[in-house]
Motif scaffolding. Structure first.
Motif, mmCIF file in Angstrom:
data_model
loop_
_atom_site.group_PDB
_atom_site.id
_atom_site.type_symbol
_atom_site.label_atom_id
_atom_site.label_comp_id
_atom_site.label_asym_id
_atom_site.label_seq_id
_atom_site.Cartn_x
_atom_site.Cartn_y
_atom_site.Cartn_z
ATOM 1 N N MET A 78 16.691 15.258 -9.909
ATOM 2 C CA MET A 78 15.688 15.194 -8.852
ATOM 3 C C MET A 78 16.273 15.371 -7.460
ATOM 4 O O MET A 78 15.610 15.130 -6.463
ATOM 5 C CB MET A 78 14.957 13.844 -8.927
ATOM 6 N N TYR A 79 17.517 15.842 -7.396
ATOM 7 C CA TYR A 79 18.214 15.977 -6.110
ATOM 8 C C TYR A 79 17.415 16.809 -5.115
ATOM 9 O O TYR A 79 17.326 16.481 -3.940
ATOM 10 C CB TYR A 79 19.600 16.585 -6.332
ATOM 11 N N ARG A 80 16.823 17.902 -5.569
ATOM 12 C CA ARG A 80 16.117 18.818 -4.673
ATOM 13 C C ARG A 80 14.636 18.473 -4.500
ATOM 14 O O ARG A 80 13.943 19.137 -3.731
ATOM 15 C CB ARG A 80 16.263 20.248 -5.178
ATOM 16 N N LEU A 81 14.145 17.469 -5.211
ATOM 17 C CA LEU A 81 12.744 17.087 -5.061
ATOM 18 C C LEU A 81 12.574 16.188 -3.847
ATOM 19 O O LEU A 81 13.389 15.298 -3.609
ATOM 20 C CB LEU A 81 12.225 16.369 -6.307
ATOM 21 N N GLY A 82 11.524 16.426 -3.114
ATOM 22 C CA GLY A 82 11.302 15.658 -1.897
ATOM 23 C C GLY A 82 10.421 14.438 -2.076
ATOM 24 O O GLY A 82 10.402 13.559 -1.228
ATOM 25 N N SER A 83 9.673 14.390 -3.201
ATOM 26 C CA SER A 83 8.758 13.262 -3.385
ATOM 27 C C SER A 83 8.342 13.155 -4.846
ATOM 28 O O SER A 83 8.545 14.075 -5.639
ATOM 29 C CB SER A 83 7.499 13.452 -2.530
ATOM 30 N N ALA A 84 7.712 12.036 -5.157
ATOM 31 C CA ALA A 84 7.204 11.825 -6.511
ATOM 32 C C ALA A 84 6.093 12.814 -6.832
ATOM 33 O O ALA A 84 5.898 13.175 -7.990
ATOM 34 C CB ALA A 84 6.709 10.396 -6.666
ATOM 35 N N ASP A 85 5.359 13.266 -5.817
ATOM 36 C CA ASP A 85 4.307 14.262 -6.061
ATOM 37 C C ASP A 85 4.876 15.514 -6.715
ATOM 38 O O ASP A 85 4.261 16.092 -7.612
ATOM 39 C CB ASP A 85 3.606 14.636 -4.751
ATOM 40 N N GLU A 86 6.051 15.937 -6.282
ATOM 41 C CA GLU A 86 6.692 17.112 -6.869
ATOM 42 C C GLU A 86 7.079 16.858 -8.326
ATOM 43 O O GLU A 86 7.084 17.780 -9.137
ATOM 44 C CB GLU A 86 7.909 17.519 -6.053
ATOM 45 N N LEU A 87 7.372 15.621 -8.666
ATOM 46 C CA LEU A 87 7.688 15.267 -10.046
ATOM 47 C C LEU A 87 6.491 15.553 -10.946
ATOM 48 O O LEU A 87 6.629 16.130 -12.022
ATOM 49 C CB LEU A 87 8.086 13.791 -10.125
ATOM 50 N N PHE A 88 5.325 15.187 -10.503
ATOM 51 C CA PHE A 88 4.122 15.434 -11.299
ATOM 52 C C PHE A 88 3.797 16.926 -11.368
ATOM 53 O O PHE A 88 3.268 17.403 -12.365
ATOM 54 C CB PHE A 88 2.949 14.615 -10.761
ATOM 55 N N ASP A 89 4.184 17.672 -10.339
ATOM 56 C CA ASP A 89 3.980 19.122 -10.342
ATOM 57 C C ASP A 89 4.795 19.822 -11.428
ATOM 58 O O ASP A 89 4.402 20.887 -11.905
ATOM 59 C CB ASP A 89 4.340 19.731 -8.980
ATOM 60 N N GLU A 105 18.473 11.910 -13.113
ATOM 61 C CA GLU A 105 19.485 11.819 -12.061
ATOM 62 C C GLU A 105 18.803 11.876 -10.695
ATOM 63 O O GLU A 105 17.779 12.512 -10.537
ATOM 64 C CB GLU A 105 20.493 12.964 -12.182
ATOM 65 N N TRP A 106 19.390 11.206 -9.713
ATOM 66 C CA TRP A 106 18.844 11.122 -8.363
ATOM 67 C C TRP A 106 17.429 10.538 -8.398
ATOM 68 O O TRP A 106 16.527 10.995 -7.707
ATOM 69 C CB TRP A 106 18.884 12.485 -7.655
ATOM 70 N N SER A 107 17.265 9.497 -9.182
ATOM 71 C CA SER A 107 15.950 8.876 -9.381
ATOM 72 C C SER A 107 15.384 8.264 -8.106
ATOM 73 O O SER A 107 14.168 8.095 -7.996
ATOM 74 C CB SER A 107 16.035 7.817 -10.476
ATOM 75 N N GLU A 108 16.243 7.953 -7.155
ATOM 76 C CA GLU A 108 15.739 7.360 -5.914
ATOM 77 C C GLU A 108 14.766 8.299 -5.184
ATOM 78 O O GLU A 108 13.933 7.851 -4.400
ATOM 79 C CB GLU A 108 16.888 6.926 -4.989
ATOM 80 N N ASN A 109 14.835 9.591 -5.463
ATOM 81 C CA ASN A 109 13.922 10.552 -4.835
ATOM 82 C C ASN A 109 12.505 10.479 -5.396
ATOM 83 O O ASN A 109 11.579 11.014 -4.785
ATOM 84 C CB ASN A 109 14.457 11.977 -4.986
ATOM 85 N N VAL A 110 12.352 9.856 -6.565
ATOM 86 C CA VAL A 110 11.030 9.763 -7.205
ATOM 87 C C VAL A 110 10.742 8.341 -7.675
ATOM 88 O O VAL A 110 9.910 8.123 -8.554
ATOM 89 C CB VAL A 110 10.918 10.758 -8.387
#
Length: 144
Positions: A78-89, A105-110
Motif C-alpha cells: 500500500m506504499y503508493r496508495l494515498g487513502s483507504a478509499d483507494e484500497l476499496f477501488d 505492507e505499508w498498512s498505515e496508509n489504509v
C-alpha cells in the motif's frame, strides 16, 4: 508478543510459524521501515501456508496473488496508495470474501479500513544490520 530475529532466515521462520496457524480470512498488517523485512516475513508466511513458488514484493503491482497452498495468499503493498478509499477501488472487499490470507505492507496508509481483529506485525531494525525486532499483536500464539 516481541521477537528478535538475527537473520533474514529467522524472519522467514517466524512468518512460517504464523502461516501454519492462521485461519481463512485473516488480515496481517505490516508496519516498518523500507527494507526492514516485511517481504521476507511474507515469504515465510507463504511457506507456512504451503504456497509453492517464489514470493516477491508487490510494489509495482499493488497485489500479488499466490494459490496452491491450504489457503490463497494475497500480498498487498500500500506504499503508493494515498487513502483507504483507494484500497476499496482495487477490490479489497473481493479479496476478503475469497477466504484467503491478506498480507498488507505499508498498512498505515489504509489503517482506517482494517478490522479490529487484524494481526499487526511491526518490523524494525535491531542493534546490528541483520537483526530485527518484530512485534506481533493479535492472532495465534507462535510458541514452538
Amino acid at each position: 508478543m516481541e521477537y528478535c530475529s538475527n537473520s533474514e532466515r529467522d524472519t522467514e521462520e517466524l512468518g512460517r510459524r504464523l502461516g501454519e496457524r492462521v485461519a481463512p480470512g485473516t488480515v496481517i498488517a505490516y508496519t516498518g521501515d523500507l527494507g526492514a523485512g516485511k517481504t521476507a516475513f511474507t515469504r515465510g508466511l507463504a511457506r507456512g501456508l504451503g504456497v509453492p513458488g517464489q514470493v516477491t514484493s508487490p510494489t509495482f503491482t499493488i497485489v500479488n496473488e499466490y494459490e496452491g497452498g491450504r489457503l490463497p495468499l494475497f500480498h498487498f503493498d500500500m506504499y503508493r496508495l494515498g487513502s483507504a478509499d483507494e484500497l476499496f477501488d482495487i477490490g479489497w472487499e473481493d479479496y476478503l470474501a475469497r477466504g484467503g490470507v491478506c498480507a498488507v505492507e505499508w498498512s498505515e496508509n489504509v489503517d482506517e479500513a482494517l478490522e479490529e481483529d487484524t494481526i499487526r506485525v511491526d518490523i524494525r531494525r535491531g542493534d546490528t544490520d541483520q537483526q530485527r525486532r518484530i512485534s506481533i499483536q493479535g492472532g495465534p500464539a507462535l510458541e514452538n
